[in-house]
Design a protein around this motif. Structure first.
Motif, PDB file in Angstrom:
ATOM      1  N   LYS A 133      30.409  31.179  30.126  1.00  0.00           N
ATOM      2  CA  LYS A 133      30.201  32.262  31.092  1.00  0.00           C
ATOM      3  C   LYS A 133      30.558  31.814  32.507  1.00  0.00           C
ATOM      4  CE  LYS A 133      26.570  34.709  28.539  1.00  0.00           C
ATOM      5  NZ  LYS A 133      25.140  35.138  28.546  1.00  0.00           N
ATOM      6  N   GLU A 134      30.177  30.588  32.846  1.00  0.00           N
ATOM      7  CA  GLU A 134      30.466  30.055  34.178  1.00  0.00           C
ATOM      8  C   GLU A 134      31.972  29.921  34.396  1.00  0.00           C
ATOM      9  OE1 GLU A 134      29.648  25.990  36.808  1.00  0.00           O
ATOM     10  OE2 GLU A 134      28.488  26.387  34.979  1.00  0.00           O
ATOM     11  N   LYS A 135      32.662  29.423  33.389  1.00  0.00           N
ATOM     12  CA  LYS A 135      34.113  29.278  33.508  1.00  0.00           C
ATOM     13  C   LYS A 135      34.809  30.636  33.557  1.00  0.00           C
ATOM     14  CE  LYS A 135      34.607  24.652  31.585  1.00  0.00           C
ATOM     15  NZ  LYS A 135      35.308  23.773  30.615  1.00  0.00           N
ATOM     16  N   LYS A 136      34.257  31.599  32.856  1.00  0.00           N
ATOM     17  CA  LYS A 136      34.822  32.950  32.896  1.00  0.00           C
ATOM     18  C   LYS A 136      34.722  33.543  34.304  1.00  0.00           C
ATOM     19  CE  LYS A 136      34.372  37.521  30.779  1.00  0.00           C
ATOM     20  NZ  LYS A 136      33.653  38.332  29.758  1.00  0.00           N
ATOM     21  N   GLU A 137      33.575  33.356  34.944  1.00  0.00           N
ATOM     22  CA  GLU A 137      33.382  33.877  36.301  1.00  0.00           C
ATOM     23  C   GLU A 137      34.362  33.227  37.282  1.00  0.00           C
ATOM     24  OE1 GLU A 137      29.307  33.184  37.209  1.00  0.00           O
ATOM     25  OE2 GLU A 137      28.563  34.759  35.853  1.00  0.00           O
ATOM     26  N   LYS A 138      34.530  31.919  37.169  1.00  0.00           N
ATOM     27  CA  LYS A 138      35.475  31.216  38.044  1.00  0.00           C
ATOM     28  C   LYS A 138      36.909  31.681  37.788  1.00  0.00           C
ATOM     29  CE  LYS A 138      32.757  26.991  38.679  1.00  0.00           C
ATOM     30  NZ  LYS A 138      32.709  25.517  38.476  1.00  0.00           N
ATOM     31  N   LEU A 145      37.903  34.631  36.657  1.00  0.00           N
ATOM     32  CA  LEU A 145      38.118  35.977  37.185  1.00  0.00           C
ATOM     33  C   LEU A 145      38.312  35.952  38.700  1.00  0.00           C
ATOM     34  CD1 LEU A 145      35.589  38.047  35.033  1.00  0.00           C
ATOM     35  CD2 LEU A 145      38.084  37.902  34.806  1.00  0.00           C
ATOM     36  N   LEU A 146      37.607  35.064  39.388  1.00  0.00           N
ATOM     37  CA  LEU A 146      37.812  34.902  40.831  1.00  0.00           C
ATOM     38  C   LEU A 146      39.213  34.363  41.120  1.00  0.00           C
ATOM     39  CD1 LEU A 146      34.375  33.421  41.974  1.00  0.00           C
ATOM     40  CD2 LEU A 146      35.252  35.723  42.433  1.00  0.00           C
ATOM     41  N   ASN A 184      26.544  29.084  28.109  1.00  0.00           N
ATOM     42  CA  ASN A 184      26.409  29.194  29.561  1.00  0.00           C
ATOM     43  C   ASN A 184      27.643  28.623  30.272  1.00  0.00           C
ATOM     44  OD1 ASN A 184      23.892  30.344  29.262  1.00  0.00           O
ATOM     45  ND2 ASN A 184      22.781  28.411  29.542  1.00  0.00           N
ATOM     46  N   TYR A 240      38.900  27.848  30.413  1.00  0.00           N
ATOM     47  CA  TYR A 240      38.047  28.876  29.809  1.00  0.00           C
ATOM     48  C   TYR A 240      38.353  29.018  28.322  1.00  0.00           C
ATOM     49  CZ  TYR A 240      36.457  33.541  28.526  1.00  0.00           C
ATOM     50  OH  TYR A 240      35.879  34.610  27.878  1.00  0.00           O
TER      51      TYR A 240
END
Length: 211
Positions: free
Chosen positions: A115-120, A122-123, A112, A88
């Motif tokens: 953002k996708e890497k940020k969501e992963k 946080l999970l 984009n 990220y």
């Protein structure tokens, strides 16, 4: 050998010694044989109880070790995904580098991807914290205090480094200042790699250690 084990052995030895004291006069005087047998039975009961306590303690220690190992394995699996923090961070650096190279024109694909890497990430942080909460009761106080990559350590970097990169991008916005920005970006990148490696190495060491 644990202190409790030594105490149990001492108690058992004392019981055997007392049994000898009881039996010695019994062989010299057959009238005391009945009393000696009763005393010996009493002592045997005590020794049996001590053996049972020792066995139960050993079983508890073995069970706790098995639980610790399982919790640490789950924590190790969760740590594997923490490499996403560096991924990220690199995506954020990529967005800023593009802005610098394009004269401030953003690349939506890179945005984009960030953002996708940020969501992963946080999970992964959420899964890691859950595994940490389950595993940390099995840590020794020293292990907990010296562990390099606690969830708070990673979260602190996540919350601070992106803002600091943004500040560095604004401070060194001129094309001729790219080296200054890149030096900061490289430092944070190396920091992320170092923390991940130390955390993975530490959990591997703990898995091999018997506590």
């Amino acid at each position: 050998m644990k202190r409790s084990d030594i105490l149990l052995m001492v108690a058992g030895g004392t019981g055997l010694f007392m049994a000898g004291v009881v039996w010695r006069p019994a062989f010299g005087n057959y009238a005391n044989l009945k009393d000696a047998l009763e005393c010996t039975s009493f002592l045997a009961t005590i020794v049996a109880a001590l053996v049972a306590i020792y066995t139960l303690r050993a079983w508890k220690d073995q069970f706790r070790h098995a639980e610790r190992f399982a919790a640490l394995r789950a924590l190790k699996d969760a740590i594997t995904d923490l490499h996403l923090y560096r991924g990220y961070l690199l995506s954020v650096i990529g967005v800023f580098n593009h802005l610098r190279a394009s004269g401030g024109v953003p690349d939506q694909t890179l945005i984009n991807e960030e953002k996708e890497k940020k969501e992963k990430l946080l999970l992964a942080f959420s899964a890691y914290r859950k595994a940490w909460v389950a595993a940390v009761p099995f840590f020794t106080p020293r292990e907990e205090s010296e562990f390099p990559g606690s969830p708070d350590s990673f979260m602190t970097l996540y919350l601070s480094r992106v803002q600091q990169l943004h500040d560095a991008h604004k401070k060194y916005s001129k094309p001729e200042q790219s080296a200054e920005f890149q030096a900061i970006a490289d430092y944070y990148n190396n920091e992320a790699m170092d923390l991940f490696k130390k955390t993975a190495d530490e959990i591997q060491l703990m898995l091999r250690k018997k506590v």
